[in-house]
Write an enzyme that holds these catalytic residues in place. Structure first.
Site, PDB file in Angstrom:
ATOM      1  N   ASN A  48     -17.321  25.319   6.689  1.00 18.05           N
ATOM      2  CA  ASN A  48     -17.589  24.735   8.007  1.00 18.05           C
ATOM      3  C   ASN A  48     -19.071  24.890   8.341  1.00 18.05           C
ATOM      4  O   ASN A  48     -19.904  24.236   7.729  1.00 18.05           O
ATOM      5  CB  ASN A  48     -16.694  25.389   9.066  1.00 18.05           C
ATOM      6  CG  ASN A  48     -17.008  24.899  10.470  1.00 18.05           C
ATOM      7  OD1 ASN A  48     -17.160  23.695  10.671  1.00 18.05           O
ATOM      8  ND2 ASN A  48     -17.128  25.783  11.425  1.00 18.05           N
ATOM      9  N   GLU A  49     -19.406  25.773   9.261  1.00 17.58           N
ATOM     10  CA  GLU A  49     -20.824  25.934   9.628  1.00 17.58           C
ATOM     11  C   GLU A  49     -21.448  27.026   8.786  1.00 17.58           C
ATOM     12  O   GLU A  49     -21.797  28.086   9.294  1.00 17.58           O
ATOM     13  CB  GLU A  49     -20.933  26.288  11.112  1.00 17.58           C
ATOM     14  CG  GLU A  49     -20.881  25.080  12.003  1.00 17.58           C
ATOM     15  CD  GLU A  49     -20.990  25.421  13.480  1.00 17.58           C
ATOM     16  OE1 GLU A  49     -20.914  26.615  13.844  1.00 17.58           O
ATOM     17  OE2 GLU A  49     -21.147  24.494  14.272  1.00 17.58           O
ATOM     18  N   CYS A  74     -14.620  26.875  13.114  1.00 16.40           N
ATOM     19  CA  CYS A  74     -14.726  28.271  12.672  1.00 16.40           C
ATOM     20  C   CYS A  74     -13.381  28.850  12.280  1.00 16.40           C
ATOM     21  O   CYS A  74     -13.327  29.866  11.581  1.00 16.40           O
ATOM     22  CB  CYS A  74     -15.337  29.124  13.766  1.00 16.40           C
ATOM     23  SG  CYS A  74     -17.043  28.724  14.134  1.00 16.40           S
ATOM     24  N   GLU A 110      -9.302  21.314  16.176  1.00 19.80           N
ATOM     25  CA  GLU A 110      -9.377  22.738  15.848  1.00 19.80           C
ATOM     26  C   GLU A 110      -8.368  23.488  16.691  1.00 19.80           C
ATOM     27  O   GLU A 110      -8.167  23.179  17.869  1.00 19.80           O
ATOM     28  CB  GLU A 110     -10.784  23.294  16.116  1.00 19.80           C
ATOM     29  CG  GLU A 110     -10.803  24.822  15.937  1.00 19.80           C
ATOM     30  CD  GLU A 110     -12.174  25.405  15.647  1.00 19.80           C
ATOM     31  OE1 GLU A 110     -13.175  24.784  16.007  1.00 19.80           O
ATOM     32  OE2 GLU A 110     -12.205  26.503  15.051  1.00 19.80           O
TER      33      GLU A 110
HETATM   34  O1  AHR Z   1     -16.045  23.482  18.355  1.00 20.35           O
HETATM   35  C1  AHR Z   1     -16.102  24.859  18.562  1.00 20.35           C
HETATM   36  C2  AHR Z   1     -16.856  25.564  17.460  1.00 20.35           C
HETATM   37  O2  AHR Z   1     -18.185  25.180  17.462  1.00 20.35           O
HETATM   38  C3  AHR Z   1     -16.401  25.249  16.072  1.00 20.35           C
HETATM   39  O3  AHR Z   1     -15.339  26.014  15.675  1.00 20.35           O
HETATM   40  C4  AHR Z   1     -17.600  25.572  15.244  1.00 20.35           C
HETATM   41  O4  AHR Z   1     -17.658  24.815  14.069  1.00 20.35           O
HETATM   42  C5  AHR Z   1     -18.745  25.335  16.175  1.00 20.35           C
HETATM   43  O5  AHR Z   1     -19.609  26.407  16.202  1.00 20.35           O
END
Ligand code: AHR
Length: 644
Positions: free
Chosen positions: A360-361, A229, A7
């Protein structure tokens, strides 16, 4: 099964993996001269004008017009990403897109205290000369790629790219780039770039070699990109859009990095995404390190921890089209629209994409609504592509239960579970997957890391206690490899002077990098993987905490070699006899690799990168037996050939 999660957080891309040394090279930060400073011997000797031609070239609107009116010195400096890391004897390539006056530039690297670390002169629009000289070669800087055509932004209006190369005379982690204007006149400048010649695979405009090497050494099974994120954006406008990250780097539209002001305790207002590391580069990186590419796309939802904006379901088509086009970009023939772009970027062969993440989440029924439309369109057109789906940010809350139940009923392919929890949670949950439905969706343990402190707080440490708990937990992932198809620690990278989130797998500064104990745990799993899981038992039961031990075992496909992983989380040594059943015998010697530290609070660091490091030795075997001395707080990997 064992992969990596990339990321762009903690300056992992710009200022990290992407080897560009100039920050805000295209003057597109919200404050257009952020990272730049003007210098002059005499007030009024020169001016810098920021020009915004957004109507004409919306992807790269700004450039600067530099006018120099006198013989007094006038110049600009760039501070880099917490300085610029340069090494004695290495070659650096400076490049700039410019037009107008035939001005001469003096390009210098300057260290703290004003020490000169190498310089070159560049007469714009002509052949170049340099001190500490290397021959000027083909355009090596930011604009170098295989596309053959000029970038859209500079295709008209008399722009040209000038380059010069020079050698650094000393090693320095916090150098700055100075550009002095010699002679009077006016010149327009954009995409001011400085790259080291030495990059991963020596690619011009490429990636930092030491960081990629750390990834390659893990031999990861897959790489998920670009997050996290970052895919969602704080709002939909700042979401990650892959189409804006491919083609000429000059035409890629910079946006703010969503992590820049996320945490008040770690503000990083100069954190943007130049997308010099874009989707093409991610696919190529995956190929280079032998990992399956796993891109994750925005599903029409912005980060639910921030604005939680969603696109109306009726307006979702462009988002779905992005997913379909991405598959064409990765796998399509060069006669297709997006396959042709991949070919023009220098990779006519497909990237063999098989996995794609949708969101993603995300959580709630709004995710299900959008996921369903994505899944229908993608499966209809590309039935072989497996989709990775969100089950939310936690492994056990109401959001998780709703998505887990619903997605199972919808026969989802792969569920992406995340857990950022205390080390004890990892120890207590080593049996998490023992009772999962063997016929249900596969599990991707997509983001996990043991937290020594509360999640997303600055005192979280990559200490041995956390890494050991992960090693113990991972025996449970391996034991359940029929359900847990993939797993990756998160996040991957952090710049020691520019991070927002800790803990992280790999830390670096402008010159150095190191793997944390967690890194070596991951690496020991991924470089000691098997094809067949076999039972590792203590008193007839799988080993997940009895006597503070955790274990899993695998063999290769033919059953010729056994790989046993044992974690001893107790503070005392344990002597154990490992008896291997169902074979004629063992090779006389087994290989033993131990990762350990005497104190759970121990860590690796930039100055002591191998304080906790795997040590390999040989142990004798007798018949079908291996006698092991398991050290306190240790993770042991035993490899032994089997006689059948
Ligand atoms: O890994 C950091 C963050 O943690 C990521 O962006 C997200 O997917 C999670 O909340």
């Amino acid at each position: 099964m064992w992969g990596i999660f990339f990321e762009d957080i903690n300056m992992a891309a710009d200022g990290g993996l992407y080897a560009e040394l100039v920050k805000n090279r295209s003057f597109e930060f919200n404050t257009p001269l952020m990272g730049w400073k003007e210098h002059s011997d005499m007030p009024g000797s020169g001016t810098i004008l920021v020009i915004n031609r957004a109507q004409e070239t919306p992807a790269n609107p700004r450039y600067i017009r530099v006018s120099h009116y006198s013989d007094a010195a006038f110049g600009l400096s760039n501070e880099g990403f917490r300085g610029m890391g340069v090494r004695e004897g290495e070659t650096y390539h400076f490049s700039v897109w410019d037009r107008g006056g035939a001005m001469k530039l003096r390009v210098e690297l300057i260290g703290p205290g004003g020490v000169n670390l190498g310089r070159a002169w560049l007469r714009l629009g002509t052949v170049t000369s340099s001190q500490g000289a290397v021959a000027s070669g083909p355009s090596p800087g930011a604009g170098a790629d295989a596309e053959g055509s000029a970038p859209d932004v500079f295709a008209h209006g008399g722009w040209r790219q000038d380059t010069v190369s020079f050698v650094a005379t000393a090693t320095e982690a916090h150098a700055q780039l100075y550009i002095w204007f010699e002679g009077q006149g006016t010149v327009d400048m954009d995409m001011v770039s400085l790259f080291p010649q030495h990059t991963w695979k020596e690619r011009p405009g490429g990636l930092r070699a030491d960081l990629v090497q750390l990834l390659a050494d893990m031999k990861p099974g897959f790489i998920r990109f670009p997050g996290g994120c970052i895919v969602e954006g704080r709002d939909l406008v700042s979401r990650y859009q892959w189409k804006k990250t491919v083609g000429h780097v000059e035409d890629r539209q910079l946006i703010v990095n969503r992590w820049n002001t996320e945490f008040a305790h770690r503000l990083t207002p100069d954190y943007y995404q130049s997308f010099g590391l874009g989707f093409f580069e991610y696919f190529r990186l995956a190929e280079d390190i032998g990992a399956e590419p796993l891109p994750i796309l925005n599903c029409g939802m912005a980060c639910q921890f921030n604005t939680a904006e969603v696109v109306p379901v009726g307006d979702l088509d462009p988002y779905i089209q992005d997913a379909l086009d991405l598959i064409e970009f990765a796998n399509g023939d060069v006669n297709t629209k997006w396959g042709a772009l991949r070919g023009a970027m220098g990779h006519p062969a497909p990237f063999h994409l098989k996995l794609l993440g949708v969101g993603n989440e995300q959580w709630g029924p709004q995710y299900i609504e959008r996921y369903t439309l994505f899944a229908r369109a993608i499966h209809q057109r590309y039935p072989d592509i497996k989709l990775v789906n969100s089950v939310g940010p936690e492994p056990d809350d109401a959001r998780f239960r709703f998505l887990n139940d619903t997605l199972r009923k919808l026969h989802a392919d792969i569920l992406d579970e995340h857990y950022y929890r205390a080390p004890d949670w990892f120890l207590q949950n080593a049996r998490r997957y023992d009772h999962y439905d063997r016929k249900g969706p596969g599990i991707f343990a997509g983001e996990y890391a043991a937290q020594s402190d509360k999640v997303a707080t600055p005192n979280n440490k990559n200490n041995w206690r956390c890494a050991l708990a992960e090693a113990a937990y991972m025996t449970g992932l391996e034991r359940n490899a029929d359900v847990v198809r993939m797993a990756s620690y998160a996040p991957l990278f952090a710049h020691a002077e520019g991070w927002q989130w800790t803990p992280d797998l790999i830390w670096f500064d402008n010159l150095r990098s190191y793997g944390t104990p967690d890194y070596y745990v991951q690496k020991l799993y991924s470089t000691n993987r098997g094809s067949v899981v076999v039972p590792a038992l203590l008193n007839g039961e799988s080993i997940a905490g009895q006597d503070s031990l955790y274990a899993s075992a695998v063999t290769d496909r033919e059953g010729r070699e056994l790989i046993l992983k044992i974690v001893n989380t107790s503070s005392g040594p344990q002597t154990r006899n490992v008896s291997v059943k169902g074979i004629r015998g063992l090779a006389r010697e087994a290989g033993l690799t131990v990762l350990k530290s005497d104190h759970p609070a121990d860590m690796n660091s930039l100055s002591d990168p191998r304080a906790i490091y795997p040590v390999t030795s040989i142990v004798p075997t007798t018949g079908d037996n291996i006698r092991l001395q398991l050290q306190p707080y240790s993770f042991s990997v035993i490899r032994v050939s089997l006689v059948r």
